[in-house]
Design an enzyme around this catalytic site. Sequence first.
Site, mmCIF file in Angstrom:
data_model
loop_
_atom_site.group_PDB
_atom_site.id
_atom_site.type_symbol
_atom_site.label_atom_id
_atom_site.label_comp_id
_atom_site.label_asym_id
_atom_site.label_seq_id
_atom_site.Cartn_x
_atom_site.Cartn_y
_atom_site.Cartn_z
ATOM 1 N N LYS A 1 -11.525 -5.389 -10.854
ATOM 2 C CA LYS A 1 -11.534 -4.397 -9.771
ATOM 3 C C LYS A 1 -10.971 -3.086 -10.301
ATOM 4 C CE LYS A 1 -10.003 -3.880 -4.928
ATOM 5 N NZ LYS A 1 -9.238 -4.498 -3.814
ATOM 6 N N SER B 1 -11.731 -4.665 0.853
ATOM 7 C CA SER B 1 -12.093 -3.651 -0.117
ATOM 8 C C SER B 1 -12.651 -4.179 -1.431
ATOM 9 C CB SER B 1 -10.857 -2.808 -0.421
ATOM 10 O OG SER B 1 -9.881 -3.578 -1.106
ATOM 11 N N SER C 1 -8.399 -8.046 1.784
ATOM 12 C CA SER C 1 -9.426 -7.561 0.852
ATOM 13 C C SER C 1 -9.908 -8.541 -0.203
ATOM 14 C CB SER C 1 -8.938 -6.308 0.145
ATOM 15 O OG SER C 1 -9.084 -5.218 1.001
HETATM 16 N N1 GLN Z 1 -9.350 -3.842 5.454
HETATM 17 C C1 GLN Z 1 -7.946 -3.660 5.364
HETATM 18 C C2 GLN Z 1 -7.610 -2.178 5.292
HETATM 19 O O1 GLN Z 1 -8.506 -1.420 5.315
HETATM 20 C C3 GLN Z 1 -7.385 -4.396 4.183
HETATM 21 C C4 GLN Z 1 -7.614 -3.722 2.908
HETATM 22 C C5 GLN Z 1 -7.008 -4.449 1.767
HETATM 23 O O2 GLN Z 1 -6.629 -5.614 1.875
HETATM 24 N N2 GLN Z 1 -6.868 -3.744 0.656
HETATM 25 O O3 GLN Z 1 -6.484 -1.812 5.231
#
Ligand code: GLN
Length: 496
Positions: free
Chosen positions: A78, A162, A186
């Site tokens: 990532k 994400s 995410s």
């Molecule tokens: N979807 C969540 C956010 O937008 C979690 C994102 C994540 O875990 N990095 O904060």
Amino acid sequence: MSDLTALSLAAARDGLRAKRFSALELNEASITAVAAAKPLNCFITETPDHARRAARVADERLGRGEARPLEGIPLGIKDLYCTLGVQTTAASRILQGFEPPYESTVSANLWRDGATMLGKLNLDEFAMGSSNETSFFGPVVSPWRRREGDELSEAAIVPGGSSGGSAAAVAARLCFGATATDTGGSIRQPAAFTGTVGIKPTYGRCSRWGIVAFASSLDQAGPIARDVRDCAILLRSMAGHDPKDTTSVDLPVPDYEAAVGASMKGRVIGIPSEYRMDGMSAEVEALWERGIAWMRDAGADIREISLPHTRYALAAYYIVAPAEASSNLARYDGVRYGLRVPARDVVDMYEETRAAGFGREVRRRIMVGTYVLSAGYYDAYYVRAQKIRTLIKRDFENAFAAGVDAILTPATPTAAFAAGEKGSGDPIEMYLNDVFTVTVNMAGLPGIAVPAGVSANGLPLGLQLIGRAFDEATLFTAAAAIEAAAPKVELPARWW
Ligand code: GLN
């Protein structure tokens, strides 16, 4: 030779050791698959030469019978993990062109164990999002499509976020596993959306050193892989104490692979009544019921439990996470990294760089975060959210103290949606996706998402298991039991 990219990580590992193919052949197969998958936009940076170089070393070691745990296995990283001399962007314009002078601990652990790097995977900008549509480098397209005959069968489907690039690349068989991060879901939500397995380990299990920070008290690294065993293999290499991260914990890392296939007899699985909430689709509810039955059939004792503060979790998360993000992102000022927009004086330079460098969602989070931390609002929002966080944590502690070994819930309220379908008018629509995952980050616990079925329109659905702190092993055992009982979720055939 048959298609090597179709193998699981474990099968690729065993095939390499049995000399059925070489590491270079395996890596070339992945490099070709990556190059042919441009329409999915999984990678921000491809690093085929890195993979080839490491594969040659791997072949020498395999030849000498000195294989390390991940010898020659091609992975994706990532693009939130700093990689020495390889562009690391966090999918943000503000970091475009940034080449870190160091390697993150987790990726270094993978290279220490012999893995090879295919490239850097796309994500939501600074890991903020649930659909991988906020990346400066464009959205990731899921390899999944709705069933033929569905009126939207040609529509681009989101891979979740994400870690959308990580999940899509694993589901499309571009790599044998990928690193990801999870601040509010995410890892687990994109895994559920793509029919892959993802684990968010206990806070402190993996080092955060060298991973671009979003919300430091919630962020955790973890793997996404094609099945539970592959996920267990990867986590063992990624995890471990790191003196460079004071929140990383000095505990031995068990052989997680050994937990795959262990018996569920007598283990207690908790079912939290508060997770039956509005917005959950009927098919997700039915899937959950099937999951409960599979656990019972595997010998587990099922127990209804109560996590009464669940309903406040999402609101509290969307205060705590932006607050920490606003503080972490203060460092992107045009002076030290990436983009700089020249201006009259230094204050204008900061403002113009940040206005040009950050996308809409990131700017929104910074504004919410600075607001809830500002004098006069700090007690009303931030302090209250922290109190709720403590109560959420206590709910889980009570359940585990009463003898529950793991908690079973859906991973997401619905299957994956189409690109552009959610959040363009109202960001809260997007935030609601995280309703089952954020509690786990707030409590610092481990959570795993495992594929368990397919929706009526042909998209994968996942279940989530939540465990005691540092008991990832039980999650691998329980997730493997679901994997064995559930109808196999076949990854999509190539159309791209
Ligand atoms: N979807 C969540 C956010 O937008 C979690 C994102 C994540 O875990 N990095 O904060």
